[in-house]
Scaffold this motif. Structure first.
Motif, PDB file in Angstrom:
ATOM      1  N   ILE A  48       0.940  -1.056  -0.037  1.00 10.50           N
ATOM      2  CA  ILE A  48      -0.042   0.015  -0.148  1.00 10.50           C
ATOM      3  C   ILE A  48       0.935   1.225   0.014  1.00 10.50           C
ATOM      4  N   LEU A  49       1.866   1.314   0.771  1.00  9.76           N
ATOM      5  CA  LEU A  49       2.707   2.472   0.884  1.00  9.76           C
ATOM      6  C   LEU A  49       3.601   2.808  -0.477  1.00  9.76           C
ATOM      7  N   ALA A  50       4.039   1.871  -1.269  1.00  7.61           N
ATOM      8  CA  ALA A  50       4.295   1.882  -2.208  1.00  7.61           C
ATOM      9  C   ALA A  50       3.592   2.581  -3.326  1.00  7.61           C
ATOM     10  N   ALA A  51       2.416   2.116  -3.104  1.00  4.62           N
ATOM     11  CA  ALA A  51       1.264   2.608  -4.295  1.00  4.62           C
ATOM     12  C   ALA A  51       0.965   4.052  -3.963  1.00  4.62           C
ATOM     13  N   ARG A  52       1.029   4.320  -2.586  1.00  4.03           N
ATOM     14  CA  ARG A  52       0.797   5.770  -2.140  1.00  4.03           C
ATOM     15  C   ARG A  52       2.242   6.800  -2.810  1.00  4.03           C
ATOM     16  N   SER A  53       3.380   6.031  -2.573  1.00  2.00           N
ATOM     17  CA  SER A  53       4.390   6.833  -2.980  1.00  2.00           C
ATOM     18  C   SER A  53       4.242   6.960  -4.464  1.00  2.00           C
ATOM     19  N   ILE A  54       4.153   6.087  -5.379  1.00  2.00           N
ATOM     20  CA  ILE A  54       4.018   6.296  -6.807  1.00  2.00           C
ATOM     21  C   ILE A  54       2.961   7.365  -7.142  1.00  2.00           C
ATOM     22  N   GLY A  55       1.924   7.329  -6.299  1.00  2.00           N
ATOM     23  CA  GLY A  55       0.993   8.504  -6.419  1.00  2.00           C
ATOM     24  C   GLY A  55       1.613   9.980  -6.332  1.00  2.00           C
ATOM     25  N   ASP A  56       2.154   9.970  -5.258  1.00  7.52           N
ATOM     26  CA  ASP A  56       3.102  11.191  -4.685  1.00  7.52           C
ATOM     27  C   ASP A  56       4.040  11.654  -5.789  1.00  7.52           C
ATOM     28  N   ILE A  57       4.652  10.783  -6.212  1.00  5.87           N
ATOM     29  CA  ILE A  57       5.699  11.070  -7.337  1.00  5.87           C
ATOM     30  C   ILE A  57       5.153  11.692  -8.386  1.00  5.87           C
ATOM     31  N   TYR A  58       4.170  10.874  -9.059  1.00  7.78           N
ATOM     32  CA  TYR A  58       3.806  11.509 -10.161  1.00  7.78           C
ATOM     33  C   TYR A  58       2.771  12.716 -10.052  1.00  7.78           C
ATOM     34  N   SER A  59       2.294  12.801  -8.796  1.00  5.18           N
ATOM     35  CA  SER A  59       1.365  13.927  -8.662  1.00  5.18           C
ATOM     36  C   SER A  59       2.154  15.270  -8.704  1.00  5.18           C
ATOM     37  N   TRP A  60       3.182  15.125  -7.968  1.00  2.00           N
ATOM     38  CA  TRP A  60       4.022  16.262  -7.697  1.00  2.00           C
ATOM     39  C   TRP A  60       5.099  16.359  -8.703  1.00  2.00           C
ATOM     40  N   GLY A  61       5.566  15.262  -9.540  1.00  2.00           N
ATOM     41  CA  GLY A  61       6.696  15.611 -10.578  1.00  2.00           C
ATOM     42  C   GLY A  61       7.887  15.305  -9.887  1.00  2.00           C
ATOM     43  N   VAL A  77      -5.157   2.525  -6.050  1.00  2.00           N
ATOM     44  CA  VAL A  77      -4.633   1.073  -5.577  1.00  2.00           C
ATOM     45  C   VAL A  77      -4.564   1.344  -3.932  1.00  2.00           C
ATOM     46  N   ALA A  78      -4.126   2.333  -3.405  1.00  2.00           N
ATOM     47  CA  ALA A  78      -3.787   2.296  -1.991  1.00  2.00           C
ATOM     48  C   ALA A  78      -5.106   2.786  -1.472  1.00  2.00           C
ATOM     49  N   ALA A  79      -6.088   3.602  -2.200  1.00  3.95           N
ATOM     50  CA  ALA A  79      -7.313   4.048  -1.449  1.00  3.95           C
ATOM     51  C   ALA A  79      -8.232   3.082  -1.297  1.00  3.95           C
ATOM     52  N   GLU A  80      -7.965   2.160  -2.301  1.00 10.14           N
ATOM     53  CA  GLU A  80      -9.072   1.040  -2.228  1.00 10.14           C
ATOM     54  C   GLU A  80      -8.791  -0.125  -1.237  1.00 10.14           C
ATOM     55  N   ALA A  81      -7.393   0.099  -0.798  1.00 14.53           N
ATOM     56  CA  ALA A  81      -6.828  -0.902   0.320  1.00 14.53           C
ATOM     57  C   ALA A  81      -7.170  -0.195   1.708  1.00 14.53           C
ATOM     58  N   GLY A  82      -7.627   0.795   1.717  1.00 15.73           N
ATOM     59  CA  GLY A  82      -8.186   1.455   3.006  1.00 15.73           C
ATOM     60  C   GLY A  82      -6.968   2.675   3.311  1.00 15.73           C
ATOM     61  N   ASP A  83      -6.050   2.968   2.580  1.00 14.47           N
ATOM     62  CA  ASP A  83      -5.206   3.959   3.146  1.00 14.47           C
ATOM     63  C   ASP A  83      -5.782   5.335   3.091  1.00 14.47           C
ATOM     64  N   ALA A  84      -6.101   5.919   4.249  1.00 12.06           N
ATOM     65  CA  ALA A  84      -6.677   7.207   4.469  1.00 12.06           C
ATOM     66  C   ALA A  84      -6.132   8.475   3.677  1.00 12.06           C
ATOM     67  N   PHE A  85      -4.808   8.394   3.620  1.00 13.81           N
ATOM     68  CA  PHE A  85      -3.992   9.428   2.730  1.00 13.81           C
ATOM     69  C   PHE A  85      -4.423   9.473   1.661  1.00 13.81           C
ATOM     70  N   SER A  86      -4.236   8.239   1.017  1.00 12.16           N
ATOM     71  CA  SER A  86      -4.678   8.231  -0.544  1.00 12.16           C
ATOM     72  C   SER A  86      -5.985   8.312  -0.709  1.00 12.16           C
ATOM     73  N   GLN A  87      -6.791   7.859   0.066  1.00 13.58           N
ATOM     74  CA  GLN A  87      -8.390   8.231  -0.016  1.00 13.58           C
ATOM     75  C   GLN A  87      -8.501   9.771  -0.348  1.00 13.58           C
ATOM     76  N   HIS A  88      -7.851  10.521   0.673  1.00 16.94           N
ATOM     77  CA  HIS A  88      -8.192  12.085   0.512  1.00 16.94           C
ATOM     78  C   HIS A  88      -7.415  12.593  -0.632  1.00 16.94           C
ATOM     79  N   GLU A  89      -6.552  11.805  -1.203  1.00 19.06           N
ATOM     80  CA  GLU A  89      -5.810  12.566  -2.424  1.00 19.06           C
ATOM     81  C   GLU A  89      -6.827  12.226  -3.686  1.00 19.06           C
TER      82      GLU A  89
END
Length: 250
Positions: A48-61, A77-89
């Motif tokens: 999950i944290l890897a998915a969140r990290s990929i999201g952050d990398i591509y969202s912010w360049g 991917v992370a949001a559907e797994a229940g990661d709150a940070f990714s859900q808000h993103e």
């Protein structure tokens, strides 16, 4: 994931930047490319944290060109797994149309999932969605405020200042601004300075107004410069060469 994260964090410290990164050196870019491969492999294995990290990398360049579609796919991917940070993103991206069409119903749904896990960013964003005179905004903001979120503390003070959904109450404005100012929020510090200058909800004090405006300037708040200029002129006009004008607060 762990090795990729260590590389990512080290480069982040080296570039001395927050969410958006400057161009990387050739060696940094090579390392970052390797970290992204490691994150991608970990995400493919359900990390999950890897998915969140990929999201952050591509969202912010961060070491790549911004790619909202790839960011959204990873965050989901992370949001559907229940990661709150990714859900808000994901909620924010639906709200602003980043990588997807604007869809406020989807935005609200994802933000509510994150808010149910006490995510302060989601709670604050939901408050903003209900902001226009809705009592529910106050509920959402207060939950975020109790979690110590300075932005929400500023916004709840604005609600009391303008009477959005509540009666105007200058006495309530001050304590919320003071909570945010204690976290060095420059908006709150400047707003407190304005309150002391105008004497709204506080005993007027130019000394306090000047000190607060100076601090807001030190924190880089541009409107504080204008406020300081206005305050300085007012003091000069009220303090002629023959002595201070009577009745003016100090």
């Amino acid at each position: 994931y762990d090795l990729g994260y260590r590389v990512w964090a080290r480069i982040g410290r080296a570039v001395g930047s927050g969410r958006e990164w400057p161009a990387l050196s050739a060696s940094q870019q090579e390392e970052m490319d390797g970290a992204i491969v490691m994150f991608q492999e970990a995400m493919d294995q359900g990390h999950i944290l890897a998915a969140r990290s990929i999201g952050d990398i591509y969202s912010w360049g961060k070491g790549v060109a911004k790619d909202y579609e790839r960011a959204m796919a990873a965050y989901k991917v992370a949001a559907e797994a229940g990661d709150a940070f990714s859900q808000h993103e994901v909620g924010f991206m639906y709200c602003y149309g980043h990588g997807v069409a604007v869809d406020y119903q989807q935005a609200r749904a994802w933000l509510e999932k994150a808010a149910a896990q006490d995510d302060p960013y989601a709670i604050n964003a939901l408050g903003a969605m209900y902001f226009q005179g809705k009592e529910r905004a106050m509920v959402a903001y207060k939950v975020a405020v109790e979690g110590g979120d300075a932005l929400s503390q500023c916004q709840i003070s604005y609600v009391y200042l303008t009477g959005l959904g509540v009666a105007v109450n200058h006495q309530q404005v001050r304590p919320w601004l003071e909570k945010a100012a204690a976290q060095d929020d420059p908006y709150a510090i400047n707003a407190l300075g304005a309150m002391y200058f105008q004497g709204k909800g506080v005993t007027p004090s130019w000394r306090s107004a000047l000190a607060l405006s100076k601090r807001a300037i030190e924190l880089g708040y541009p409107r504080a410069v204008e406020h300081m200029q206005t305050l300085t002129v007012a003091i000069q006009e009220a303090d002629p060469p023959h002595g201070p004008a009577s009745g003016h607060p100090r």
